[in-house]
Design a protein around this motif. Sequence first.
Motif, mmCIF file in Angstrom:
data_model
loop_
_atom_site.group_PDB
_atom_site.id
_atom_site.type_symbol
_atom_site.label_atom_id
_atom_site.label_comp_id
_atom_site.label_asym_id
_atom_site.label_seq_id
_atom_site.Cartn_x
_atom_site.Cartn_y
_atom_site.Cartn_z
ATOM 1 N N GLY A 19 0.856 -1.194 0.000
ATOM 2 C CA GLY A 19 0.000 0.000 0.000
ATOM 3 C C GLY A 19 0.878 1.225 0.000
ATOM 4 N N SER A 20 0.867 1.967 1.102
ATOM 5 C CA SER A 20 1.617 3.216 1.154
ATOM 6 C C SER A 20 3.127 2.958 1.252
ATOM 7 C CB SER A 20 1.118 4.006 2.366
ATOM 8 O OG SER A 20 1.824 5.194 2.474
ATOM 9 N N VAL A 21 3.900 3.736 0.460
ATOM 10 C CA VAL A 21 5.360 3.558 0.493
ATOM 11 C C VAL A 21 6.020 4.887 0.146
ATOM 12 C CG1 VAL A 21 5.463 2.810 -1.934
ATOM 13 C CG2 VAL A 21 7.261 2.090 -0.360
ATOM 14 N N ARG A 22 7.244 5.099 0.711
ATOM 15 C CA ARG A 22 8.020 6.306 0.389
ATOM 16 C C ARG A 22 9.193 5.901 -0.493
ATOM 17 N NH1 ARG A 22 9.202 11.337 3.240
ATOM 18 N NH2 ARG A 22 11.329 10.791 3.705
ATOM 19 N N LEU A 23 9.335 6.594 -1.618
ATOM 20 C CA LEU A 23 10.393 6.232 -2.563
ATOM 21 C C LEU A 23 11.299 7.431 -2.799
ATOM 22 C CD1 LEU A 23 8.130 4.368 -5.186
ATOM 23 C CD2 LEU A 23 9.557 3.290 -3.425
ATOM 24 N N ARG A 24 12.581 7.132 -3.123
ATOM 25 C CA ARG A 24 13.561 8.184 -3.384
ATOM 26 C C ARG A 24 13.481 8.564 -4.869
ATOM 27 N NH1 ARG A 24 19.112 8.377 -4.329
ATOM 28 N NH2 ARG A 24 19.187 6.121 -4.588
ATOM 29 N N VAL A 25 13.354 9.866 -5.140
ATOM 30 C CA VAL A 25 13.218 10.320 -6.534
ATOM 31 C C VAL A 25 14.612 10.536 -7.114
ATOM 32 C CG1 VAL A 25 12.260 12.094 -8.050
ATOM 33 C CG2 VAL A 25 11.016 11.401 -5.997
ATOM 34 N N THR A 26 14.971 9.787 -8.174
ATOM 35 C CA THR A 26 16.351 9.827 -8.675
ATOM 36 C C THR A 26 16.505 10.604 -9.977
ATOM 37 O OG1 THR A 26 15.995 7.761 -9.873
ATOM 38 C CG2 THR A 26 16.904 7.596 -7.627
ATOM 39 N N ASP A 27 15.410 10.874 -10.686
ATOM 40 C CA ASP A 27 15.559 11.553 -11.989
ATOM 41 C C ASP A 27 14.191 12.074 -12.414
ATOM 42 O OD1 ASP A 27 16.763 12.533 -14.269
ATOM 43 O OD2 ASP A 27 17.322 10.582 -15.108
ATOM 44 N N SER A 28 14.192 12.856 -13.468
ATOM 45 C CA SER A 28 12.947 13.348 -14.060
ATOM 46 C C SER A 28 13.056 13.150 -15.569
ATOM 47 C CB SER A 28 12.768 14.835 -13.718
ATOM 48 O OG SER A 28 11.637 15.343 -14.394
ATOM 49 N N VAL A 29 12.073 12.443 -16.161
ATOM 50 C CA VAL A 29 12.138 12.131 -17.603
ATOM 51 C C VAL A 29 10.975 12.800 -18.322
ATOM 52 C CG1 VAL A 29 12.854 10.240 -19.095
ATOM 53 C CG2 VAL A 29 12.437 9.783 -16.670
ATOM 54 N N ARG A 30 11.319 13.591 -19.329
ATOM 55 C CA ARG A 30 10.279 14.256 -20.140
ATOM 56 C C ARG A 30 10.129 13.530 -21.471
ATOM 57 N NH1 ARG A 30 12.668 20.373 -19.446
ATOM 58 N NH2 ARG A 30 12.810 20.280 -17.181
ATOM 59 N N ALA A 31 9.026 13.795 -22.138
ATOM 60 C CA ALA A 31 8.844 13.232 -23.480
ATOM 61 C C ALA A 31 10.015 13.678 -24.343
ATOM 62 C CB ALA A 31 7.525 13.713 -24.085
ATOM 63 N N GLY A 32 10.610 12.743 -25.057
ATOM 64 C CA GLY A 32 11.772 13.058 -25.892
ATOM 65 C C GLY A 32 13.087 12.759 -25.206
ATOM 66 N N ASP A 33 13.086 12.650 -23.843
ATOM 67 C CA ASP A 33 14.309 12.317 -23.087
ATOM 68 C C ASP A 33 14.403 10.809 -22.889
ATOM 69 O OD1 ASP A 33 14.765 14.968 -22.746
ATOM 70 O OD2 ASP A 33 14.162 15.026 -20.617
ATOM 71 N N VAL A 34 15.599 10.360 -22.540
ATOM 72 C CA VAL A 34 15.770 8.985 -22.056
ATOM 73 C C VAL A 34 16.623 9.094 -20.801
ATOM 74 C CG1 VAL A 34 16.698 6.699 -22.551
ATOM 75 C CG2 VAL A 34 15.722 8.050 -24.405
ATOM 76 N N SER A 35 16.185 8.507 -19.693
ATOM 77 C CA SER A 35 16.989 8.577 -18.473
ATOM 78 C C SER A 35 18.236 7.713 -18.630
ATOM 79 C CB SER A 35 16.183 8.093 -17.267
ATOM 80 O OG SER A 35 17.020 8.116 -16.120
ATOM 81 N N SER A 36 19.355 8.247 -18.178
ATOM 82 C CA SER A 36 20.594 7.461 -18.249
ATOM 83 C C SER A 36 20.688 6.510 -17.056
ATOM 84 C CB SER A 36 21.803 8.394 -18.279
ATOM 85 O OG SER A 36 21.749 9.233 -17.135
ATOM 86 N N LEU A 37 19.774 6.660 -16.109
ATOM 87 C CA LEU A 37 19.835 5.840 -14.886
ATOM 88 C C LEU A 37 18.913 4.638 -14.999
ATOM 89 C CD1 LEU A 37 19.582 8.699 -12.238
ATOM 90 C CD2 LEU A 37 21.656 7.610 -13.158
ATOM 91 N N ARG A 38 19.241 3.597 -14.252
ATOM 92 C CA ARG A 38 18.355 2.451 -14.115
ATOM 93 C C ARG A 38 17.602 2.624 -12.795
ATOM 94 N NH1 ARG A 38 17.399 -2.867 -15.415
ATOM 95 N NH2 ARG A 38 16.739 -4.011 -13.555
ATOM 96 N N LEU A 39 16.319 2.307 -12.824
ATOM 97 C CA LEU A 39 15.525 2.456 -11.604
ATOM 98 C C LEU A 39 15.673 1.202 -10.753
ATOM 99 C CD1 LEU A 39 12.292 4.240 -11.124
ATOM 100 C CD2 LEU A 39 12.248 1.849 -10.461
ATOM 101 N N GLU A 40 16.092 1.425 -9.498
ATOM 102 C CA GLU A 40 16.282 0.292 -8.571
ATOM 103 C C GLU A 40 15.124 0.249 -7.586
ATOM 104 O OE1 GLU A 40 18.661 -1.721 -9.167
ATOM 105 O OE2 GLU A 40 19.980 -0.486 -10.439
ATOM 106 N N GLY A 41 15.053 -0.838 -6.806
ATOM 107 C CA GLY A 41 14.030 -0.952 -5.766
ATOM 108 C C GLY A 41 14.126 0.227 -4.809
ATOM 109 N N GLY A 42 12.961 0.704 -4.325
ATOM 110 C CA GLY A 42 12.938 1.819 -3.387
ATOM 111 C C GLY A 42 13.061 3.177 -4.062
ATOM 112 N N GLU A 43 13.109 3.164 -5.395
ATOM 113 C CA GLU A 43 13.279 4.428 -6.117
ATOM 114 C C GLU A 43 12.068 4.737 -7.002
ATOM 115 O OE1 GLU A 43 18.155 4.218 -6.655
ATOM 116 O OE2 GLU A 43 16.853 3.993 -8.416
ATOM 117 N N ALA A 44 11.957 6.001 -7.336
ATOM 118 C CA ALA A 44 10.951 6.447 -8.312
ATOM 119 C C ALA A 44 11.610 7.501 -9.200
ATOM 120 C CB ALA A 44 9.744 7.048 -7.608
#
Length: 413
Positions: free
Chosen positions: A64-89
């Motif tokens: 249910g409720s969970v707190r996640l660490r925000v590691t990046d912001s991806v917009r249309a046209g971008d590609v994140s260079s990071l891989r999303l791991e557990g506990g992250e958003a």
Amino acid sequence: MIALDEAQAFVLHSLSALAPVDVALDEVLGCVGAEELIAHEPVPGFSNSSMDGFALRSSDTLAGSVRLRVTDSVRAGDVSSLRLEGGEAMRIMTGAPLPDGADCVCMIEEATVEDGGRMVRINRTISHGEFVRRPGEDIAIGQVLVSPGDELSAARVGVLASQGFTSLSMFPRPRVGVLSTGNELSRTTGPLRSGEIRDVNRPLLLALLRHSGFEPIDLGTVGDEYAQISRRLHEAVRACDAVVSTGGVSVGEVDHVKAVISELGGESSRWMQVAIKPGKPFAFGVVGARRTPLFGLPGNPVSTRVSFELFVRPALRLMAGHLSIERLTLNAVLDCALPRPSDGKLHLVHVIARVHEDGLVHVESAMRQGSHLLSATVRANALAMVPDGAGLAVGEHVRTMIFDADQLSAPSP
Ligand code: AMP
Ligand code: MG
């Protein structure tokens, strides 16, 4: 006189679809596809978000409720260079690629941003794939996008654009020359001299052709001289896919067009007295190796219009590759009597057709009928076909060809 069906069949049996050509995507609307077109790219091309929100792993939200660490912001046209791991958003916008390691999106309205954006609280369990658009979900590789005979609608233009098509093999729009004949036609826009009239049929036909999706070519006017008519029609069939002339097909002394069509069309040509009113005289032939049709329509403007609907438009639609070439034709309820004398002809009556509250199409003739009374037809959106006999009474059904379907739902005039 010959029956309308026979005259129409004579025309259609002489014709076939034009050779396909490549047409630019921004020109294809209303054209007909000549070949099967297959999707060669998936759409969407990659997993992406259908919402503004946070990309994450659904397994992190099982409780249910969970707190996640925000590691990046991806917009249309971008590609994140990071891989999303557990506990992250990662913050993600609509249309942006889903980051590696994420499998779902929580919409922004269901998330609470904390610590100045460094953390996010997700308030419910998010299921695997939620708010994710999958590759090929809209269009899979190999899907048939156009089959031969399909008319290209705006939606199909959009689908083809999504594949990057810039031009397609289509049946071309027939290029149709329009020539008016008659010594009485004024050659200027100035005041009319005695006995002169203005050329109505040429602008009328050019407009009818354009409205039906064909490419009109203005060939001007010519007087009632055999040699001149012959020369002009001869040139016209070489420059156009089809040629429509008006006037000179009746039984008057200077009605040379029917003879010229017979000269140019030879065996393929026919001068017909069709059992219809208006539009009885009609000449037709195909000319040359390309079998270019030559339509000789009568000169009265209402006859021209009716002959266009009955003979020219279906023929040109056939040449344009359409599988359905006829106008919508239905049985309508008569709201007025349509009396007529018995004369062996089918009478074509300009009518106003409307869908009434009973859900049926009703027609009424609010105008004076006459082959020279064009202004009386402007409110009409249909042609009622009154069979030979004494006519039809109020409440009877009449076969009706609709040529402006949009007007069916307009208020009755
Ligand atoms: P025709 O078929 O040549 O005998 O012409 C029949 C009637 O239509 C005559 O009254 C002509 O003056 C008229 N007419 C012929 N051509 C045109 C035209 N281009 N525009 C308006 N009326 C025409
Ligand atoms: Mg004439």
